[in-house]
Scaffold this active site. Structure first.
Site, PDB file in Angstrom:
ATOM      1  N   CYS A  96     -20.004 -40.536  60.234  1.00  0.00           N
ATOM      2  CA  CYS A  96     -20.163 -39.861  58.950  1.00  0.00           C
ATOM      3  C   CYS A  96     -19.734 -40.728  57.759  1.00  0.00           C
ATOM      4  O   CYS A  96     -20.439 -41.653  57.401  1.00  0.00           O
ATOM      5  CB  CYS A  96     -19.402 -38.532  58.988  1.00  0.00           C
ATOM      6  SG  CYS A  96     -20.012 -37.352  57.786  1.00  0.00           S
ATOM      7  N   HIS A 127     -20.291 -35.274  64.871  1.00  0.00           N
ATOM      8  CA  HIS A 127     -18.904 -35.123  65.296  1.00  0.00           C
ATOM      9  C   HIS A 127     -18.875 -34.039  66.350  1.00  0.00           C
ATOM     10  O   HIS A 127     -19.858 -33.821  67.042  1.00  0.00           O
ATOM     11  CB  HIS A 127     -17.987 -34.864  64.109  1.00  0.00           C
ATOM     12  CG  HIS A 127     -18.436 -33.779  63.202  1.00  0.00           C
ATOM     13  ND1 HIS A 127     -19.194 -34.020  62.086  1.00  0.00           N
ATOM     14  CD2 HIS A 127     -18.253 -32.456  63.250  1.00  0.00           C
ATOM     15  CE1 HIS A 127     -19.431 -32.888  61.476  1.00  0.00           C
ATOM     16  NE2 HIS A 127     -18.881 -31.901  62.157  1.00  0.00           N
TER      17      HIS A 127
END
Lengths: 262, 429
Positions: free
Chosen positions: A117, A214
């Site tokens: 990310c 994630h």
């Protein structure tokens, strides 16, 4: 690379000494990048999985962390970095740029890395915000990211030629486009991935795995974790002798996660 | 329109009640035909409106504030149905006003969801606001916790009288610097308790890594000094008082400090000051709100339901309720109301469960939980994603032992439903 100090006070978390007992096949130094500011989506899980799986494979993990202003540790075998909020990215931005050459050196040298990310974005060339200001990245990855008003949120399944199906969860408003210097990690079977246009997710370059997923990513994707571990061990010791981790819960967690709605 | 809206809204309310419908429809009707109804009605209250918001503990804290104010002889209007959206407030108002639209109350204390509170305060600027915390349990809804903090900041900006802030939550405490006009009061924790409340920023570096030194903190109106097994010490007006507490869990008791601060501010505004003995007596009798940390009796033995919604809450739950002697079950769902994203399980350490292990896992994400426990070396009894059989097996297997279930919101609702089918449930607190 010249070693600075092996253990600065502020990054020196090392697992208990009994882990270095006789019988270990070797020690692997795992560095977490900016865990204080970039840890919003359970990124610690990735570091924990690497440490435990190293043990299960018979190696000794040594967990280090690097935060803003710390000295950069020497002899790092594996690097993980996570996602942050916009404010966290602002905090680390200058520090990361000051570490550009050391990280680039490690990357080009083949050090395995996992960046998720926010750090995926900052490992790229730049992040251009919605309002047009440009946040420079360290340019290890040939990718660029543009801020949008649209937030891409939900469960994701990625089909990857190297690692099979990868399961995770995404939550980002920056949209990333890959340049010719990198390959995608895979294509999305469910979810959006890098951007809302091309169906690609993540990036691969040398031994770097970059992704928006994630969840944390590594627990449910042991193949990915073991790729990072194998690469780190082979670079350091020549050969990797795997152990036999019990992945039955991971298999079931993957099956159930894959059935959950977007 | 003005004259018809209240009778019509009340009629819709009656009809929808008869049909067993939800609480929001009559609110929707009255909003549509008489958009000014809510602000007009609430503006008649002599002590104004108090808004309670934040990620965690809104329902129980609101209940506490209401009971504390009632102990001072005030008539309090509140959205007791648990419908914490604007429409729910309008619906609750319809239930309380007379047929001519008059509300017989001194003050309104309203629990509002962060996002909806923004709409509400634009319509009805509150005299008081109480902002509890900003935690990462709704990232899939709001994207970022800084975003949630902005929502709370907006509530503070619209507050005309007093803003009550959590001194120990950096994102909430920081709001003080942005308000211009209203009085700011804090509720706080004794230094010795700070470590039991990890904030979201220092939650997850590696274990044992140094936390940056906390900056000097402003004085708080009420400070929680100590938490005992069934009592607590609060300090205010320069003295420390000890009071019995029915509420369990450090986080609930910290929110009692929040409720005390707000209730004291409202009582003060009344001119007579607060009757301290009355406040403490009321506080000692507050029971948790429905579904938020209840103690039940099943087959003659205690069964505790501990609601866990985010990493801080789960950590506090594990810390507040030691595992020794208890059979443990964990139920993790990933429905919208639970949060769809499972990342947060990796921000909780489960080493305190290592000695006794976990007897049963359930919920749609039971195997995510199993995987998490495996990586913390916690032994697992059985896993079944289906809640009904898992609960039955857990109760059968833990015969003769007190039981504890950590569960997400929708898992808790399912467990309560199942419990009432298989056994007589007696609510203790």
């Amino acid at each position: 690379m010249t070693p600075e100090t092996p253990h600065g006070l502020s990054f020196g978390h090392v697992l208990p000494p009994e882990d270095r007992a006789a019988g270990s096949k070797g020690t692997i130094r795992v560095l977490q990048l900016y865990p204080r500011d970039m840890n919003i989506y359970g990124d610690w899980g990735n570091a924990l999985v690497l440490a435990q799986r190293l043990r299960w494979h018979g190696y000794t993990p040594e967990l280090l962390e690097y935060n803003v202003g710390d000295q950069f540790p020497a002899d790092v075998d594996l690097i993980v970095g996570g996602g942050g909020q916009d404010s966290g990215q602002l905090v680390i931005q200058d520090d990361l740029l000051s570490r550009e050459s050391v990280l680039k050196g490690l990357a080009e040298d083949g050090t395995p890395m996992l960046v998720i990310c926010g750090l995926y974005q900052l490992f790229g060339k730049f992040f251009k915000t919605r309002l047009g200001s440009v946040i420079p990245g360290i340019g290890i990855l040939d990718v660029e990211t543009h801020g949008t008003d649209e937030r891409l949120i939900g469960n994701v399944t990625v089909s990857s030629p190297e690692f099979g199906n990868i399961l995770g969860y995404e939550n980002h408003s920056g949209q990333t486009t890959l340049g010719p210097g990198v390959k995608p990690l895979g294509t999305t079977a469910k979810g959006t991935g890098n951007n809302s246009n091309d169906g690609q997710e993540g990036a691969r370059y040398r031994n770097i795995v970059a992704s928006y997923l994630h969840g944390s990513l590594l627990p449910k994707n042991p193949a990915l974790a073991d790729f990072l571990i194998r690469t780190a061990v082979e670079r350091k010791y020549g050969t990797f002798e795997p152990g036999t981790p019990d992945d039955s819960y991971a298999v079931l967690a993957r099956e159930h996660a894959a059935r959950r709605p977007r | 329109m003005f004259y018809f809206s209240v009778p019509l809204g009340k009629l819709v309310r009656r009809v929808s009640r008869l049909r067993g419908g939800g609480s929001a429809l009559p609110g929707l009707v009255v909003e549509k035909i008489d958009p000014g109804f809510m602000q007009r009605t609430l503006s008649t209250l002599p002590l104004g409106v108090a808004v309670v918001s934040g990620t965690n503990g809104k329902t129980t804290t609101t209940k506490m504030v209401v009971e504390l104010l009632e102990s001072q002889g005030l008539k309090v209007f509140t959205n007791r149905t648990g419908s914490n959206f604007t429409r729910g407030v309008a619906a609750a108002l319809l239930g309380e006003v007379d047929w001519r639209g008059r509300l017989d109350a001194d003050v309104a204390v309203l629990e509002l969801d962060e996002a909806h509170a923004v709409h509400f305060v634009n319509k009805v600027p509150p005299r008081y606001s109480l902002l509890l915390n900003v935690l990462r349990d709704q990232l899939d809804r709001f994207g970022e916790i800084d975003k949630t903090a902005e929502l709370l900041q907006h509530i503070a900006a619209k507050t005309t009288g007093t803003v009550v802030l959590n001194r120990e939550d950096p994102r909430v405490a920081r709001i003080a610097g942005t308000v211009n006009g209203p009085e700011v009061l804090y509720f706080g924790l004794d230094d010795s308790l700070l470590s039991t409340f990890p904030n979201d920023d220092d939650m997850r570096a590696a274990p044992g890594s140094p936390v940056p030194a906390a900056p000097a903190r402003p004085a708080a109106d009420v400070v929680l000094r100590r938490v005992g097994a069934d009592d607590a010490d609060f300090e205010y007006d320069g003295a420390t008082v000890t009071t019995a507490m029915l509420l369990r869990g450090v986080y609930n008791i910290f929110n009692a400090a929040a409720a005390l601060t707000l209730a004291r501010a409202i009582s003060k505004a009344r001119g007579t000051g607060a009757d301290q003995a009355g406040l403490l007596a009321a506080l000692s009798k507050v029971a948790p709100a429905f579904g938020r940390g209840e103690s039940l009796v099943v087959d003659g033995l205690p069964l505790e339901l501990v609601l866990v919604k985010n990493p801080s809450g789960f950590r506090l739950g594990l810390k507040s309720f030691p595992a020794a002697g208890y059979a443990t079950m964990i139920a993790i769902n990933d429905n919208y109301a639970d949060g769809r994203d499972m990342s947060w399980l990796w921000d909780v350490e489960f080493d305190t469960l290592r000695d006794g292990g976990v007897d049963q896992l359930t919920g749609s994400r039971a195997y995510d939980m199993a995987l998490r426990l495996q990586y913390d070396d916690v032994a697992i009894g059985a896993v079944d994603t289906d809640i009904a059989p898992a609960l039955a097996a857990f109760i059968r297997g833990a015969e003769g032992k007190p039981k504890r279930i950590f569960c997400t919101y929708t898992a808790m609702l399912a467990i309560r439903r199942e419990l009432s089918k298989i056994t007589t449930v007696e609510v203790v607190s």
